[in-house]
Design an enzyme around this catalytic site. Structure first.
Site, PDB file in Angstrom:
ATOM      1  N   HIS A  97      37.634  10.785  32.253  1.00 16.31           N
ATOM      2  CA  HIS A  97      37.712  11.886  33.218  1.00 16.31           C
ATOM      3  C   HIS A  97      36.532  11.777  34.181  1.00 16.31           C
ATOM      4  O   HIS A  97      35.407  11.470  33.751  1.00 16.31           O
ATOM      5  CB  HIS A  97      37.636  13.238  32.496  1.00 16.31           C
ATOM      6  N   CYS A 147      46.566  14.830  31.636  1.00 14.96           N
ATOM      7  CA  CYS A 147      45.644  13.759  31.243  1.00 14.96           C
ATOM      8  C   CYS A 147      45.669  13.536  29.733  1.00 14.96           C
ATOM      9  O   CYS A 147      45.746  12.390  29.270  1.00 14.96           O
ATOM     10  CB  CYS A 147      44.225  14.054  31.723  1.00 14.96           C
ATOM     11  N   ARG A 159      48.438  25.266  31.653  1.00 14.38           N
ATOM     12  CA  ARG A 159      47.992  26.525  32.269  1.00 14.38           C
ATOM     13  C   ARG A 159      48.602  26.684  33.662  1.00 14.38           C
ATOM     14  O   ARG A 159      48.874  27.781  34.116  1.00 14.38           O
ATOM     15  CB  ARG A 159      46.455  26.503  32.351  1.00 14.38           C
ATOM     16  N   GLU A 171      36.767   9.845  27.034  1.00 13.33           N
ATOM     17  CA  GLU A 171      37.600  10.633  26.120  1.00 13.33           C
ATOM     18  C   GLU A 171      37.869   9.846  24.840  1.00 13.33           C
ATOM     19  O   GLU A 171      38.307   8.703  24.887  1.00 13.33           O
ATOM     20  CB  GLU A 171      38.931  11.007  26.794  1.00 13.33           C
TER      21      GLU A 171
HETATM   22  N1  PCA Z   1      43.581  15.601  35.867  1.00  7.85           N
HETATM   23  C1  PCA Z   1      44.479  16.461  35.123  1.00  7.85           C
HETATM   24  C2  PCA Z   1      45.849  15.861  35.330  1.00  7.85           C
HETATM   25  C3  PCA Z   1      45.717  14.886  36.439  1.00  7.85           C
HETATM   26  C4  PCA Z   1      44.269  14.731  36.645  1.00  7.85           C
HETATM   27  O1  PCA Z   1      43.741  13.937  37.416  1.00  7.85           O
HETATM   28  C5  PCA Z   1      44.078  16.650  33.677  1.00  7.85           C
HETATM   29  O2  PCA Z   1      42.872  16.537  33.372  1.00  7.85           O
HETATM   30  O3  PCA Z   1      44.930  16.894  32.833  1.00  7.85           O
END
Ligand code: PCA
Length: 213
Positions: free
Chosen positions: A165, A141, A88, A78
């Site tokens: 991610h 996140c 959401r 990211e």
């Molecule tokens: N993924 C979510 C929040 C916690 C996680 O592991 C996200 O992408 O926001």
């Protein structure tokens, strides 16, 4: 040198979160760098409080936060967190912010300062599917990536930090059709590479990346 690596608790009806499953079994040392791990609650604000407590306690040089991006293919490095909480689904404490800024006094966005292109190159050379991503969403996140970079900008200017991610683990996709996944071993190896490349590269490399749409 010390790296703090965080992973979230499960959310959204999942029994596990691949982020913490992977973070938890990463090596405790990578070269001469100590790796400390921290679970974060999937909760707006509280996640950032736990993160800042861990930063204060551990005094890391590198902070990499890791989260599940169910449905995405490969690791997503990211690049940017935006100043927006837009949920959401409720978080694990039942909060569901709709269009609020994360920090009233923050910039609209902050960029990760990890050497994301160098990490991408090394992951690709190791046959680990990965890409640079220009949105970490608007849920917890993104909240943590934005909050981490806000803290780095305001207070911990020596820290290099960012967000990765990760896809579902295979066992999370058994009842889902046509859904990408990645093995735990591959996610762990990818995260260890991210730490190693961050130690080795104070500056990022130049690489033709980006999106045309
Ligand atoms: N993924 C979510 C929040 C916690 C996680 O592991 C996200 O992408 O926001």
């Amino acid at each position: 040198m010390k790296a703090l690596v965080t992973g979230f608790e499960p959310f959204g009806g999942e029994a596990i979160n691949p982020a913490f499953e992977a973070v938890n079994v990463m090596k405790d040392e990578i070269g001469s760098c100590q790796v400390v791990k921290q679970e974060l609650p999937t909760v707006f604000n509280q996640s950032l409080e736990v993160l800042e407590e861990a930063i204060e306690k551990e005094q890391p040089d590198i902070v990499i936060c890791v989260g599940q991006a169910g449905g995405r293919f490969g690791l997503s490095l990211e690049r940017v967190g935006i100043n927006l909480n837009e949920a959401r689904i409720p978080d694990n404490a039942g909060q569901q912010p709709m269009g609020e800024p994360i920090k009233e006094d923050g910039e609209n966005a902050y960029f990760s300062n990890l050497p994301n292109k160098a990490i991408l190159k090394e992951l690709t050379e190791n046959n680990i599917p990965a890409s640079l991503s220009y949105t970490a969403g608007t849920y917890v996140c993104n909240h943590v990536l934005y909050g981490l970079m806000y803290m780095i900008q305001k207070k911990y200017t020596h820290i290099r930090g960012g967000f990765i991610h990760v896809p579902f683990l295979p066992e999370q996709t058994l009842m889902k059709r046509n859904t990408p996944f990645m093995s735990l071993d591959m996610i762990v190896k990818g995260l260890e590479i991210a730490v190693k490349i961050t130690i080795d590269n104070k500056e990022d490399i130049i690489l033709p990346v980006g999106e045309t749409h």
